[in-house]
Motif scaffolding. Structure first.
Motif, PDB file in Angstrom:
ATOM      1  N   ILE A   1      28.901  51.043  10.689  1.00 43.37           N
ATOM      2  CA  ILE A   1      29.975  51.692   9.935  1.00 43.37           C
ATOM      3  C   ILE A   1      30.777  52.581  10.877  1.00 43.37           C
ATOM      4  N   ALA A   2      32.088  52.327  10.949  1.00 41.02           N
ATOM      5  CA  ALA A   2      32.938  53.073  11.879  1.00 41.02           C
ATOM      6  C   ALA A   2      33.605  54.278  11.228  1.00 41.02           C
ATOM      7  N   VAL A   3      33.961  54.159   9.949  1.00 38.74           N
ATOM      8  CA  VAL A   3      34.700  55.215   9.266  1.00 38.74           C
ATOM      9  C   VAL A   3      34.117  55.397   7.874  1.00 38.74           C
ATOM     10  N   THR A   4      33.891  56.636   7.492  1.00 41.91           N
ATOM     11  CA  THR A   4      33.508  56.965   6.126  1.00 41.91           C
ATOM     12  C   THR A   4      34.567  57.896   5.555  1.00 41.91           C
ATOM     13  N   LEU A   5      35.225  57.435   4.497  1.00 40.82           N
ATOM     14  CA  LEU A   5      36.281  58.214   3.865  1.00 40.82           C
ATOM     15  C   LEU A   5      35.736  58.881   2.607  1.00 40.82           C
ATOM     16  N   ASP A   6      36.074  60.129   2.425  1.00 45.43           N
ATOM     17  CA  ASP A   6      35.674  60.852   1.226  1.00 45.43           C
ATOM     18  C   ASP A   6      36.656  60.509   0.105  1.00 45.43           C
ATOM     19  N   GLY A   7      36.186  59.730  -0.870  1.00 41.71           N
ATOM     20  CA  GLY A   7      37.045  59.335  -1.980  1.00 41.71           C
ATOM     21  C   GLY A   7      36.768  60.097  -3.253  1.00 41.71           C
ATOM     22  N   SER A   8      36.046  61.211  -3.163  1.00 42.54           N
ATOM     23  CA  SER A   8      35.654  61.934  -4.378  1.00 42.54           C
ATOM     24  C   SER A   8      36.854  62.438  -5.163  1.00 42.54           C
ATOM     25  N   ALA A   9      37.958  62.755  -4.482  1.00 43.83           N
ATOM     26  CA  ALA A   9      39.150  63.246  -5.184  1.00 43.83           C
ATOM     27  C   ALA A   9      39.771  62.167  -6.068  1.00 43.83           C
ATOM     28  N   HIS A  10      39.450  60.915  -5.788  1.00 41.72           N
ATOM     29  CA  HIS A  10      40.048  59.802  -6.530  1.00 41.72           C
ATOM     30  C   HIS A  10      39.023  59.103  -7.419  1.00 41.72           C
ATOM     31  N   LEU A  11      37.882  59.743  -7.618  1.00 45.95           N
ATOM     32  CA  LEU A  11      36.799  59.109  -8.367  1.00 45.95           C
ATOM     33  C   LEU A  11      37.213  58.808  -9.803  1.00 45.95           C
ATOM     34  N   ALA A  12      37.906  59.736 -10.453  1.00 45.70           N
ATOM     35  CA  ALA A  12      38.298  59.529 -11.849  1.00 45.70           C
ATOM     36  C   ALA A  12      39.257  58.350 -11.980  1.00 45.70           C
ATOM     37  N   VAL A  13      40.209  58.252 -11.050  1.00 40.11           N
ATOM     38  CA  VAL A  13      41.165  57.147 -11.097  1.00 40.11           C
ATOM     39  C   VAL A  13      40.451  55.825 -10.832  1.00 40.11           C
ATOM     40  N   ARG A  14      39.531  55.825  -9.899  1.00 42.01           N
ATOM     41  CA  ARG A  14      38.807  54.595  -9.617  1.00 42.01           C
ATOM     42  C   ARG A  14      37.965  54.166 -10.813  1.00 42.01           C
ATOM     43  N   GLU A  15      37.355  55.108 -11.483  1.00 39.71           N
ATOM     44  CA  GLU A  15      36.582  54.780 -12.679  1.00 39.71           C
ATOM     45  C   GLU A  15      37.488  54.172 -13.754  1.00 39.71           C
ATOM     46  N   GLN A  16      38.694  54.705 -13.893  1.00 32.88           N
ATOM     47  CA  GLN A  16      39.633  54.153 -14.861  1.00 32.88           C
ATOM     48  C   GLN A  16      40.035  52.731 -14.479  1.00 32.88           C
ATOM     49  N   ALA A  17      40.253  52.501 -13.190  1.00 31.49           N
ATOM     50  CA  ALA A  17      40.622  51.163 -12.727  1.00 31.49           C
ATOM     51  C   ALA A  17      39.478  50.182 -12.950  1.00 31.49           C
ATOM     52  N   ILE A  18      38.257  50.611 -12.725  1.00 32.22           N
ATOM     53  CA  ILE A  18      37.093  49.761 -12.984  1.00 32.22           C
ATOM     54  C   ILE A  18      37.055  49.376 -14.459  1.00 32.22           C
TER      55      ILE A  18
ATOM     56  N   PRO B   1      41.441  56.581  11.869  1.00 27.06           N
ATOM     57  CA  PRO B   1      41.556  57.252  13.167  1.00 27.06           C
ATOM     58  C   PRO B   1      42.427  56.556  14.207  1.00 27.06           C
ATOM     59  N   ASP B   2      42.444  55.225  14.242  1.00 25.74           N
ATOM     60  CA  ASP B   2      43.185  54.573  15.316  1.00 25.74           C
ATOM     61  C   ASP B   2      44.428  53.835  14.819  1.00 25.74           C
ATOM     62  N   VAL B   3      44.927  54.228  13.649  1.00 22.04           N
ATOM     63  CA  VAL B   3      46.168  53.655  13.139  1.00 22.04           C
ATOM     64  C   VAL B   3      47.329  54.497  13.636  1.00 22.04           C
ATOM     65  N   ASP B   4      48.206  53.882  14.397  1.00 18.00           N
ATOM     66  CA  ASP B   4      49.403  54.550  14.909  1.00 18.00           C
ATOM     67  C   ASP B   4      50.603  53.934  14.185  1.00 18.00           C
ATOM     68  N   PRO B   5      50.985  54.492  13.042  1.00 20.35           N
ATOM     69  CA  PRO B   5      51.989  53.839  12.198  1.00 20.35           C
ATOM     70  C   PRO B   5      53.320  53.609  12.912  1.00 20.35           C
ATOM     71  N   ARG B   6      53.853  52.436  12.703  1.00 24.49           N
ATOM     72  CA  ARG B   6      55.173  52.103  13.218  1.00 24.49           C
ATOM     73  C   ARG B   6      56.240  52.394  12.180  1.00 24.49           C
ATOM     74  N   HIS B   7      55.810  52.713  10.968  1.00 26.33           N
ATOM     75  CA  HIS B   7      56.735  52.942   9.870  1.00 26.33           C
ATOM     76  C   HIS B   7      56.479  54.303   9.233  1.00 26.33           C
ATOM     77  N   ASP B   8      57.489  54.819   8.599  1.00 21.14           N
ATOM     78  CA  ASP B   8      57.373  56.074   7.855  1.00 21.14           C
ATOM     79  C   ASP B   8      57.988  55.844   6.468  1.00 21.14           C
TER      80      ASP B   8
END
Length: 245
Positions: A198-215, A3-10
């Protein structure tokens, strides 16, 4: 993404600083995968090769050192998670307790560790710095966390710490007391971060399969999620909880 990241780069740039191979996956795998899916440039700085870890039961070192295996696993998992750059320092894993061995992360002057993170940040110019909150009690995690937060403050960019809510850790401890009572982490009271911090909760369900593979790529190590009931495992891996440093 944050929420409070204001990117200086693209595209935006994220620097993750961790102590050991597998911290990037067990701790922040979904954040890295999510950032990569959004086109962010991600860099992982890992301070050690995890020499003080223990091989998973039945894992065959094949005449190679544990450090060699863990470095190989780190590189493979980072590629899978879309990490653009991996920086590996030459510090040694301090272990959980006792006198830290010479050359180890916690035997080093904290200023030296901070300078190493500072040097990488100067090259990367991150828009946000991420680390672990060290609520698991591991002194190496705390040493890298402190360096990462210091460098982020110097650069004037947000720092976030991956955290595990205490309510979730209480469920994990209850299970592990029965399943693996010898685990060193179980000696620490009040594992995890108070839920209201806890300030931020990100929904990582879309990446669950990849994370399981990395584990799974970190085959030399017993995952902290190994043997968990399916609902508890998913609650750990499908959401990422961050505190603002």
């Amino acid at each position: 993404m944050l929420p409070d990241v204001d990117p200086r780069h693209d595209p935006p740039r994220l620097l993750l600083a961790v102590a050991h191979p597998d911290d990037e996956t067990f701790g922040c795998g979904s954040v890295l995968a999510h950032a990569a899916s959004l086109g962010w440039e991600t860099t992982v700085l890992c301070a050690t090769r995890g020499e003080a870890g223990e091989p998973a039961p039945g894992f065959d070192l094949g005449g190679r050192s544990l450090a060699e295996h863990r470095e190989e696993e780190l590189r493979a998992a980072a590629r899978l998670l879309g990490v653009g750059r991996l920086v590996l320092l030459d510090l040694v894993d301090s272990g959980m307790d006792g006198d830290p061995p010479p050359g180890s992360l916690c035997a080093a002057d904290p200023a030296t560790v901070t300078e190493a993170v500072r040097a990488v940040a100067a090259e990367v110019e991150p828009d946000v710095v991420l680390s672990l909150d060290a609520a698991d009690g591991h002194r190496d995690h705390a040493r890298v966390r402190d360096a990462a937060v210091t460098v982020a403050a110097e650069r004037g960019v947000p720092a976030y710490l991956q955290a595990l809510p205490r309510s979730l850790m209480d469920r994990w401890v209850a299970h592990m007391v029965e399943a693996r009572p010898e685990m060193a982490h179980l000696q620490y009271a009040d594992l995890g971060t108070p839920d209201d911090e806890i300030a931020v909760t990100l929904d990582g369900s879309a990446h669950l399969a990849v994370r399981e593979q990395a584990i799974a790529l970190h085959a030399s190590q017993t995952s902290p999620f190994e043997g968990l009931p399916p609902d508890l495992r998913r609650d750990f891996l499908a959401r990422d909880h961050l505190v603002r440093a």
